[in-house]
Write a protein that holds these residues in place. Structure first.
Motif, PDB file in Angstrom:
ATOM      1  N   UNK A  17      40.369  -3.525 -11.437  1.00 55.07           N
ATOM      2  CA  UNK A  17      39.037  -3.113 -10.991  1.00 55.07           C
ATOM      3  C   UNK A  17      38.009  -3.858 -11.834  1.00 55.07           C
ATOM      4  N   UNK A  18      36.837  -4.030 -11.262  1.00 53.23           N
ATOM      5  CA  UNK A  18      35.721  -4.680 -11.933  1.00 53.23           C
ATOM      6  C   UNK A  18      34.653  -3.632 -12.177  1.00 53.23           C
ATOM      7  N   UNK A  19      34.185  -3.540 -13.411  1.00 53.97           N
ATOM      8  CA  UNK A  19      33.094  -2.611 -13.693  1.00 53.97           C
ATOM      9  C   UNK A  19      32.365  -3.046 -14.951  1.00 53.97           C
ATOM     10  N   UNK A  20      31.191  -2.475 -15.110  1.00 55.74           N
ATOM     11  CA  UNK A  20      30.349  -2.748 -16.268  1.00 55.74           C
ATOM     12  C   UNK A  20      30.340  -1.528 -17.174  1.00 55.74           C
ATOM     13  N   UNK A  21      30.068  -1.771 -18.441  1.00 55.09           N
ATOM     14  CA  UNK A  21      29.899  -0.681 -19.402  1.00 55.09           C
ATOM     15  C   UNK A  21      29.198  -1.225 -20.642  1.00 55.09           C
ATOM     16  N   UNK A  22      28.926  -0.341 -21.568  1.00 46.19           N
ATOM     17  CA  UNK A  22      28.408  -0.710 -22.881  1.00 46.19           C
ATOM     18  C   UNK A  22      28.872   0.374 -23.839  1.00 46.19           C
ATOM     19  N   UNK A  23      28.850   0.083 -25.106  1.00 49.32           N
ATOM     20  CA  UNK A  23      29.247   1.068 -26.103  1.00 49.32           C
ATOM     21  C   UNK A  23      28.026   1.476 -26.916  1.00 49.32           C
ATOM     22  N   UNK A  24      27.612   2.700 -26.754  1.00 44.21           N
ATOM     23  CA  UNK A  24      26.479   3.237 -27.511  1.00 44.21           C
ATOM     24  C   UNK A  24      26.884   3.385 -28.971  1.00 44.21           C
ATOM     25  N   UNK A  25      25.919   3.231 -29.853  1.00 41.33           N
ATOM     26  CA  UNK A  25      26.143   3.374 -31.294  1.00 41.33           C
ATOM     27  C   UNK A  25      27.215   2.427 -31.820  1.00 41.33           C
ATOM     28  N   UNK A  26      27.301   1.275 -31.219  1.00 44.50           N
ATOM     29  CA  UNK A  26      28.230   0.237 -31.645  1.00 44.50           C
ATOM     30  C   UNK A  26      27.382  -0.948 -32.082  1.00 44.50           C
ATOM     31  N   UNK A  27      27.784  -1.617 -33.125  1.00 44.72           N
ATOM     32  CA  UNK A  27      26.987  -2.734 -33.621  1.00 44.72           C
ATOM     33  C   UNK A  27      27.769  -4.022 -33.444  1.00 44.72           C
ATOM     34  N   UNK A  28      27.533  -4.675 -32.326  1.00 50.79           N
ATOM     35  CA  UNK A  28      28.213  -5.905 -31.959  1.00 50.79           C
ATOM     36  C   UNK A  28      27.896  -6.211 -30.512  1.00 50.79           C
ATOM     37  N   UNK A  29      28.546  -7.216 -29.983  1.00 53.27           N
ATOM     38  CA  UNK A  29      28.264  -7.652 -28.613  1.00 53.27           C
ATOM     39  C   UNK A  29      28.438  -6.542 -27.586  1.00 53.27           C
ATOM     40  N   UNK A  30      29.390  -5.659 -27.790  1.00 52.72           N
ATOM     41  CA  UNK A  30      29.707  -4.641 -26.782  1.00 52.72           C
ATOM     42  C   UNK A  30      28.667  -3.529 -26.682  1.00 52.72           C
ATOM     43  N   UNK A  31      27.636  -3.561 -27.547  1.00 52.85           N
ATOM     44  CA  UNK A  31      26.566  -2.583 -27.395  1.00 52.85           C
ATOM     45  C   UNK A  31      25.671  -2.949 -26.204  1.00 52.85           C
ATOM     46  N   UNK A  32      25.779  -4.187 -25.739  1.00 53.80           N
ATOM     47  CA  UNK A  32      25.010  -4.632 -24.586  1.00 53.80           C
ATOM     48  C   UNK A  32      25.803  -4.431 -23.304  1.00 53.80           C
ATOM     49  N   UNK A  33      25.092  -4.213 -22.241  1.00 53.75           N
ATOM     50  CA  UNK A  33      25.710  -4.070 -20.928  1.00 53.75           C
ATOM     51  C   UNK A  33      26.499  -5.335 -20.601  1.00 53.75           C
ATOM     52  N   UNK A  34      27.763  -5.161 -20.222  1.00 53.89           N
ATOM     53  CA  UNK A  34      28.617  -6.299 -19.867  1.00 53.89           C
ATOM     54  C   UNK A  34      29.715  -5.794 -18.934  1.00 53.89           C
ATOM     55  N   UNK A  35      30.425  -6.713 -18.338  1.00 55.92           N
ATOM     56  CA  UNK A  35      31.455  -6.324 -17.384  1.00 55.92           C
ATOM     57  C   UNK A  35      32.811  -6.886 -17.736  1.00 55.92           C
ATOM     58  N   UNK A  36      33.819  -6.300 -17.101  1.00 51.96           N
ATOM     59  CA  UNK A  36      35.203  -6.735 -17.274  1.00 51.96           C
ATOM     60  C   UNK A  36      35.914  -6.743 -15.932  1.00 51.96           C
ATOM     61  N   UNK A  37      36.931  -7.530 -15.847  1.00 46.43           N
ATOM     62  CA  UNK A  37      37.951  -7.438 -14.793  1.00 46.43           C
ATOM     63  C   UNK A  37      39.089  -6.687 -15.466  1.00 46.43           C
ATOM     64  N   UNK A  38      39.062  -5.373 -15.339  1.00 44.20           N
ATOM     65  CA  UNK A  38      40.034  -4.513 -15.992  1.00 44.20           C
ATOM     66  C   UNK A  38      41.367  -4.582 -15.237  1.00 44.20           C
TER      67      UNK A  38
END
Length: 143
Positions: free
Chosen positions: A10-31
């Motif tokens: 599946x393809x979806x977007x997410x972000x990690x709140x309270x994370x300090x790095x690239x993944x704190x920004x909205x991004x997507x994956x081909x999970x």
């Protein structure tokens, strides 16, 4: 132990709140999810005789879970302001609000729990964020 394994994407977007790095920004994956179920013995009677279960039924359950997460924005509950959520919904974006941080580890547990609810006995669930990075959930075996 006998085991069956199937996978779905599946393809979806997410972000990690309270994370300090690239993944704190909205991004997507081909999970990619890989699910395994097991049984000590094979079915003895009926249409599933000599099987762990019907592969088609198992594949459909896994694909249904993947489809429910496909092309949606996975949002940890409470991480976006209500006004932001309302604006995204008003624009027609698909949002899936989840009661956990949207890490691969938590998604693996989520898939496991959904399979349990569907009547399967998962022995292993893998969730790949990228071809090289995955989280694996294996429940503790009762002995």
């Amino acid at each position: 132990m006998y085991q069956l394994e199937t996978e779905a994407f599946f393809d979806s977007a997410h972000f990690l709140a309270d994370y300090f790095g690239k993944c704190e920004n909205l991004h997507g994956h081909r999970w990619r999810i890989v699910c395994r179920i097991g049984a000590q013995t094979l079915q003895e009677a009926g249409s599933e005789a000599s099987m762990v279960c019907d592969f088609g039924r198992f594949k459909e359950a896994v694909r249904s879970i993947a489809d429910s997460l496909d092309h949606t924005f996975l949002v940890e509950e409470g991480t976006l302001a209500p006004e932001t959520l309302a604006a995204l919904e008003a624009e027609g974006f698909s949002l899936t609000i989840l009661p956990f941080r949207t890490t691969a580890e938590n998604l693996a547990t989520h898939v496991y729990e959904r399979l349990k609810e569907a009547g399967f006995d998962p022995t292993r669930v893998e969730v790949d964020e990228t071809p090289n990075n995955r989280a694996i959930y294996e429940p503790e075996l009762e002995r």
